[in-house]
Each structure stands twice: as C-alpha cells, then as structure tokens.
Design a protein around this motif. Structure first.
Motif, mmCIF file in Angstrom:
data_model
loop_
_atom_site.group_PDB
_atom_site.id
_atom_site.type_symbol
_atom_site.label_atom_id
_atom_site.label_comp_id
_atom_site.label_asym_id
_atom_site.label_seq_id
_atom_site.Cartn_x
_atom_site.Cartn_y
_atom_site.Cartn_z
ATOM 1 N N MET A 1 0.845 -1.180 0.000
ATOM 2 C CA MET A 1 0.000 0.000 0.000
ATOM 3 C C MET A 1 0.888 1.239 0.000
ATOM 4 O O MET A 1 1.920 1.276 0.662
ATOM 5 N N ILE A 2 0.459 2.245 -0.746
ATOM 6 C CA ILE A 2 1.170 3.523 -0.796
ATOM 7 C C ILE A 2 0.276 4.589 -0.165
ATOM 8 O O ILE A 2 -0.909 4.699 -0.498
ATOM 9 N N ILE A 3 0.853 5.355 0.732
ATOM 10 C CA ILE A 3 0.141 6.451 1.380
ATOM 11 C C ILE A 3 0.627 7.746 0.733
ATOM 12 O O ILE A 3 1.830 8.010 0.687
ATOM 13 N N ARG A 4 -0.312 8.525 0.214
ATOM 14 C CA ARG A 4 -0.006 9.790 -0.462
ATOM 15 C C ARG A 4 -0.518 10.924 0.417
ATOM 16 O O ARG A 4 -1.703 10.970 0.767
ATOM 17 N N ILE A 5 0.386 11.833 0.787
ATOM 18 C CA ILE A 5 0.006 12.969 1.622
ATOM 19 C C ILE A 5 0.216 14.252 0.829
ATOM 20 O O ILE A 5 1.351 14.633 0.527
ATOM 21 N N PHE A 6 -0.891 14.867 0.471
ATOM 22 C CA PHE A 6 -0.890 16.128 -0.275
ATOM 23 C C PHE A 6 -1.193 17.250 0.702
ATOM 24 O O PHE A 6 -2.175 17.181 1.447
ATOM 25 N N THR A 7 -0.360 18.275 0.722
ATOM 26 C CA THR A 7 -0.552 19.425 1.590
ATOM 27 C C THR A 7 -0.638 20.678 0.734
ATOM 28 O O THR A 7 0.161 20.855 -0.184
ATOM 29 N N ALA A 8 -1.611 21.537 1.036
ATOM 30 C CA ALA A 8 -1.785 22.785 0.295
ATOM 31 C C ALA A 8 -1.872 23.962 1.265
ATOM 32 O O ALA A 8 -2.562 23.876 2.283
ATOM 33 N N THR A 9 -1.174 25.024 0.934
ATOM 34 C CA THR A 9 -1.272 26.266 1.684
ATOM 35 C C THR A 9 -2.247 27.176 0.946
ATOM 36 O O THR A 9 -2.080 27.432 -0.248
ATOM 37 N N VAL A 10 -3.269 27.627 1.681
ATOM 38 C CA VAL A 10 -4.336 28.442 1.104
ATOM 39 C C VAL A 10 -4.444 29.733 1.920
ATOM 40 O O VAL A 10 -4.538 29.678 3.148
ATOM 41 N N PRO A 11 -4.440 30.888 1.268
ATOM 42 C CA PRO A 11 -4.603 32.141 2.002
ATOM 43 C C PRO A 11 -5.898 32.142 2.817
ATOM 44 O O PRO A 11 -6.937 31.639 2.360
ATOM 45 N N SER A 12 -5.848 32.698 4.011
ATOM 46 C CA SER A 12 -6.987 32.637 4.938
ATOM 47 C C SER A 12 -8.271 33.217 4.346
ATOM 48 O O SER A 12 -9.358 32.703 4.612
ATOM 49 N N GLN A 46 -4.777 25.961 14.675
ATOM 50 C CA GLN A 46 -4.035 27.162 15.086
ATOM 51 C C GLN A 46 -2.533 27.003 14.861
ATOM 52 O O GLN A 46 -1.817 27.977 14.722
ATOM 53 N N TRP A 47 -2.051 25.767 14.784
ATOM 54 C CA TRP A 47 -0.618 25.534 14.613
ATOM 55 C C TRP A 47 -0.185 25.578 13.145
ATOM 56 O O TRP A 47 0.972 25.767 12.848
ATOM 57 N N ASN A 48 -1.104 25.313 12.224
ATOM 58 C CA ASN A 48 -0.840 25.457 10.781
ATOM 59 C C ASN A 48 -2.075 26.140 10.208
ATOM 60 O O ASN A 48 -2.909 25.482 9.606
ATOM 61 N N PRO A 49 -2.171 27.444 10.383
ATOM 62 C CA PRO A 49 -3.407 28.163 10.088
ATOM 63 C C PRO A 49 -3.839 28.213 8.623
ATOM 64 O O PRO A 49 -4.983 28.564 8.344
ATOM 65 N N ASN A 50 -2.984 27.865 7.694
ATOM 66 C CA ASN A 50 -3.355 27.919 6.279
ATOM 67 C C ASN A 50 -3.090 26.610 5.540
ATOM 68 O O ASN A 50 -3.120 26.578 4.312
ATOM 69 N N SER A 51 -2.855 25.529 6.269
ATOM 70 C CA SER A 51 -2.517 24.249 5.642
ATOM 71 C C SER A 51 -3.685 23.269 5.655
ATOM 72 O O SER A 51 -4.266 22.998 6.710
ATOM 73 N N TYR A 52 -3.972 22.745 4.464
ATOM 74 C CA TYR A 52 -4.955 21.687 4.299
ATOM 75 C C TYR A 52 -4.204 20.423 3.896
ATOM 76 O O TYR A 52 -3.142 20.495 3.296
ATOM 77 N N VAL A 53 -4.783 19.282 4.212
ATOM 78 C CA VAL A 53 -4.126 18.026 3.866
ATOM 79 C C VAL A 53 -5.149 17.024 3.330
ATOM 80 O O VAL A 53 -6.306 17.010 3.763
ATOM 81 N N MET A 54 -4.694 16.257 2.346
ATOM 82 C CA MET A 54 -5.480 15.141 1.833
ATOM 83 C C MET A 54 -4.586 13.913 1.921
ATOM 84 O O MET A 54 -3.495 13.895 1.356
ATOM 85 N N ILE A 55 -5.034 12.909 2.660
ATOM 86 C CA ILE A 55 -4.277 11.670 2.816
ATOM 87 C C ILE A 55 -5.051 10.571 2.098
ATOM 88 O O ILE A 55 -6.206 10.300 2.425
ATOM 89 N N SER A 56 -4.403 9.998 1.105
ATOM 90 C CA SER A 56 -5.049 8.915 0.364
ATOM 91 C C SER A 56 -4.185 7.664 0.448
ATOM 92 O O SER A 56 -2.964 7.744 0.540
ATOM 93 N N LYS A 57 -4.846 6.532 0.437
ATOM 94 C CA LYS A 57 -4.159 5.242 0.496
ATOM 95 C C LYS A 57 -4.475 4.484 -0.780
ATOM 96 O O LYS A 57 -5.648 4.377 -1.163
ATOM 97 N N TRP A 58 -3.426 3.962 -1.411
ATOM 98 C CA TRP A 58 -3.544 3.323 -2.716
ATOM 99 C C TRP A 58 -3.019 1.904 -2.665
ATOM 100 O O TRP A 58 -2.036 1.630 -1.986
ATOM 101 N N ALA A 59 -3.651 1.024 -3.406
ATOM 102 C CA ALA A 59 -3.262 -0.384 -3.416
ATOM 103 C C ALA A 59 -1.877 -0.587 -4.024
ATOM 104 O O ALA A 59 -1.086 -1.377 -3.515
ATOM 105 N N ALA A 60 -1.565 0.142 -5.111
ATOM 106 C CA ALA A 60 -0.300 -0.090 -5.814
ATOM 107 C C ALA A 60 0.123 1.149 -6.611
ATOM 108 O O ALA A 60 -0.697 2.034 -6.878
ATOM 109 N N GLU A 61 1.375 1.156 -7.014
ATOM 110 C CA GLU A 61 1.920 2.274 -7.783
ATOM 111 C C GLU A 61 1.161 2.499 -9.081
ATOM 112 O O GLU A 61 0.901 3.641 -9.463
ATOM 113 N N ASN A 62 0.778 1.424 -9.765
ATOM 114 C CA ASN A 62 0.066 1.597 -11.041
ATOM 115 C C ASN A 62 -1.273 2.309 -10.860
ATOM 116 O O ASN A 62 -1.759 2.966 -11.776
#
Length: 98
Positions: A1-12, A46-62
C-alpha cells in the motif's frame, strides 16, 4: 500500500471558498479512482493556520499512475483549484503492517 500525503497552503481569505471547491472538485476526483483504499481530508488548526491536507491510500503504484500520470510523485492540482493554492507538496510512503 502507498500512502499519499498532499498538503496545500491556502490564504486565509480563501478558506471557505476553497473548502467548498475541495469537496466539490478534488474529493470526488480522487474517490472515483480505482485502487483507492481510503481518503481523509483535514483543515487548518491554530498551529498550521493555512494548511490543508489530503491523505489517500492506494493499493499499488500503477493505481497512482492511472490517477496522476507518470509523474505521480508530483502534486496533481485539478482544473479550477489552481487559484486557491499558494504552495503545495506531495509525499509518498509505503505502509508498515502492524
């Protein structure tokens, strides 16, 4: 399994609009991919006031290649979401069964 962590900074000042579009555009795009095992999204604290995260889990690289292309190790920003992203990153991890 591959865990993909996408983080985005968005203006308030764009948080509310971003959250609505994130749920409308990004989440369905990822949820409809074959090989997706799980998906979580989270908004700033409050510790990361402009950060959003999407965590996805994938079966395989393909599965990630089908979703994001050959350069799946780079962030994939769906059309219509670019205006909200000040900066972003994506990281991948292999799970350690426990």
């Amino acid at each position: 399994m591959i865990i993909r962590i996408f983080t985005a900074t968005v203006p308030s000042e764009l948080h509310l609009e971003f959250e609505a579009k994130f749920k409308e555009i990004s989440v369905p795009l990822v949820k409809n991919q074959s090989g997706l095992l799980g998906l979580e999204i989270a908004k700033p604290t409050q510790w990361n006031p402009n950060s959003y995260v999407m965590i996805s889990k994938w079966a395989a690289e393909n599965d990630l290649v089908r979703f994001a292309g050959e350069n799946w190790n780079e962030a994939h920003i769906p059309s219509g979401m670019e205006k909200y992203i000040e900066e972003c990153s994506v990281n991948h991890y292999l799970d350690i069964p426990i």
